[in-house]
Scaffold this motif. Structure first.
Motif, PDB file in Angstrom:
ATOM      1  N   GLY A  57      12.711  68.260  79.908  1.00 36.95           N
ATOM      2  CA  GLY A  57      12.697  69.854  79.784  1.00 36.95           C
ATOM      3  C   GLY A  57      13.984  70.198  79.781  1.00 36.95           C
ATOM      4  O   GLY A  57      14.384  71.524  79.992  1.00 36.95           O
ATOM      5  N   ASN A  58      15.006  69.400  79.621  1.00 35.65           N
ATOM      6  CA  ASN A  58      16.456  69.637  79.749  1.00 35.65           C
ATOM      7  C   ASN A  58      16.913  70.286  78.435  1.00 35.65           C
ATOM      8  O   ASN A  58      16.614  70.107  77.391  1.00 35.65           O
ATOM      9  CB  ASN A  58      17.648  68.461  79.871  1.00 35.65           C
ATOM     10  CG  ASN A  58      17.199  67.993  81.184  1.00 35.65           C
ATOM     11  OD1 ASN A  58      17.510  68.701  82.210  1.00 35.65           O
ATOM     12  ND2 ASN A  58      17.595  66.758  81.359  1.00 35.65           N
ATOM     13  N   HIS A  59      17.602  71.566  78.546  1.00 31.19           N
ATOM     14  CA  HIS A  59      18.029  72.471  77.562  1.00 31.19           C
ATOM     15  C   HIS A  59      19.078  71.426  76.699  1.00 31.19           C
ATOM     16  O   HIS A  59      20.015  70.856  77.319  1.00 31.19           O
ATOM     17  CB  HIS A  59      18.338  73.729  77.783  1.00 31.19           C
ATOM     18  CG  HIS A  59      18.758  74.642  76.614  1.00 31.19           C
ATOM     19  ND1 HIS A  59      19.904  74.791  75.891  1.00 31.19           N
ATOM     20  CD2 HIS A  59      17.829  75.668  76.203  1.00 31.19           C
ATOM     21  CE1 HIS A  59      19.671  75.340  74.935  1.00 31.19           C
ATOM     22  NE2 HIS A  59      18.621  76.201  75.136  1.00 31.19           N
ATOM     23  N   PRO A  60      19.042  71.479  75.578  1.00 31.66           N
ATOM     24  CA  PRO A  60      20.091  70.852  74.729  1.00 31.66           C
ATOM     25  C   PRO A  60      21.596  71.087  75.116  1.00 31.66           C
ATOM     26  O   PRO A  60      22.360  70.270  75.165  1.00 31.66           O
ATOM     27  CB  PRO A  60      19.708  71.164  73.017  1.00 31.66           C
ATOM     28  CG  PRO A  60      18.324  71.358  73.199  1.00 31.66           C
ATOM     29  CD  PRO A  60      18.213  72.041  74.466  1.00 31.66           C
ATOM     30  N   SER A  61      21.926  72.300  75.375  1.00 32.26           N
ATOM     31  CA  SER A  61      23.147  72.697  75.618  1.00 32.26           C
ATOM     32  C   SER A  61      23.527  72.090  77.003  1.00 32.26           C
ATOM     33  O   SER A  61      24.948  71.734  77.214  1.00 32.26           O
ATOM     34  CB  SER A  61      23.192  74.289  75.966  1.00 32.26           C
ATOM     35  OG  SER A  61      22.408  74.675  76.909  1.00 32.26           O
TER      36      SER A  61
END
Length: 309
Positions: A57-61
């Motif tokens: 669930g980590n944001h790509p940024s």
């Protein structure tokens, strides 16, 4: 958890390639930006590391920033890593101390290859995995995730889809000779790329037909033939690995090949460039990816049913 096989969305099969695997971060950036639904992620080696981060669930940024931090870290600039990269690149060393340090590291690596279990030791790749991933269970990822490894005894690919996430990714990333095998139960596991460079077959068996494969293996084209016996022998291995990757990629519904083949697999300093090349490849393929996400027609559903998908 219901099988994502019947949900709309694509399954990502992310291949191995060391530092070149940072391209996967660029790919998921584009998919995330355009809200492309992902039903599952199967990763080999560097593909497992990047895929696990997004599956959590980590944001790509956040993933991009972490790669940039890693490129500046001691892990990425370990003397043995620099020496391994230097062996295949023409580098102008700035001082006698640099050159002596390089030769010393290369001598240590020869010793490790002959007398020790691995060049980098047991802790190096574990520290790399810990740098990118928190302690978690595979069963608790937001997106269903599988890490592909290789059973060193049987030679067969292994799909790790439950248990400790860090351990599974470590096994998938443990390059033979560079890192020691990971003992998991009765198995001794090494890098998934040995038997499963791009895990398309696992993706098809576990999660259906809409597989998008991302290959980040090296470019094996040469301008001149090898002259020494060892070089010729190693060259044959490179060709076999590349051919295996091509066959695996051809089984996917769509294959992406970011232009990272000329980058050394341990050249972590080029992380941002590599991520940008991954994003560029995904952006070019975006119309085809979006087409895959459309609800299947009756004819397509019948075809998939007949194919067992």
């Amino acid at each position: 958890m219901a099988s994502p096989k019947h949900k709309q969305g694509i399954t990502l099969a992310l291949g191995g390639g060391g530092a070149r695997g940072f391209a996967h971060v660029g790919v998921v950036e584009v998919l995330h930006q355009h809200r492309i639904p992902i039903s599952a992620i199967i990763g080999t080696s560097a593909g497992a590391l990047a895929g696990a981060g997004y599956a959590l669930g980590n944001h790509p940024s956040v993933m991009r920033q972490r790669v940039k931090e890693f490129a500046r870290s001691r892990l990425a600039n370990h003397p043995k890593i620099r020496a391994l990269v230097a062996q295949e690149q023409e580098i102008s060393w700035r001082s006698l101390g640099d050159r002596l340090g390089r030769y010393l590291c290369q001598g240590q690596m020869v010793k490790s290859l002959l007398w020790e279990a691995s060049v980098m030791g047991e802790s190096y790749f574990q520290n790399v995995v810990n740098f990118f991933l928190p302690q978690a269970s595979i069963e608790h990822t937001v997106i269903p995730f599988i890490a592909a490894a290789t059973d060193l005894l049987s030679g067969r690919p292994v799909a790790l889809e439950q248990g400790d996430l860090r351990t599974a990714v470590l096994a998938s990333c443990s390059v033979p000779g560079i890192a020691p095998p990971v003992k998991l139960g009765e198995r001794y596991l090494v890098d998934g790329g040995v038997a499963c460079l791009v895990p398309v077959e696992i993706a098809l068996k576990r999660h259906g037909a809409r597989v998008v494969a991302v290959g980040v293996d090296r470019d094996i084209n040469l301008d001149t033939p090898p002259h020494q016996a060892l070089d010729a022998y190693l060259r044959a291995g490179d060709i076999m690995m590349a051919r295996m990757g091509e066959i695996m990629m051809s089984q996917a519904r769509l294959a992406l090949r970011p232009e990272v083949g000329q980058i050394h697999w341990l050249d972590f300093a080029k992380g941002e460039e590599i991520m940008d090349l991954g994003a560029e490849a995904a952006q070019k393929a975006l119309p085809e990816i979006m087409e895959l996400c459309r609800p299947p027609t009756l004819r397509q559903r019948l075809r998939d049913w007949l194919n067992g998908d």
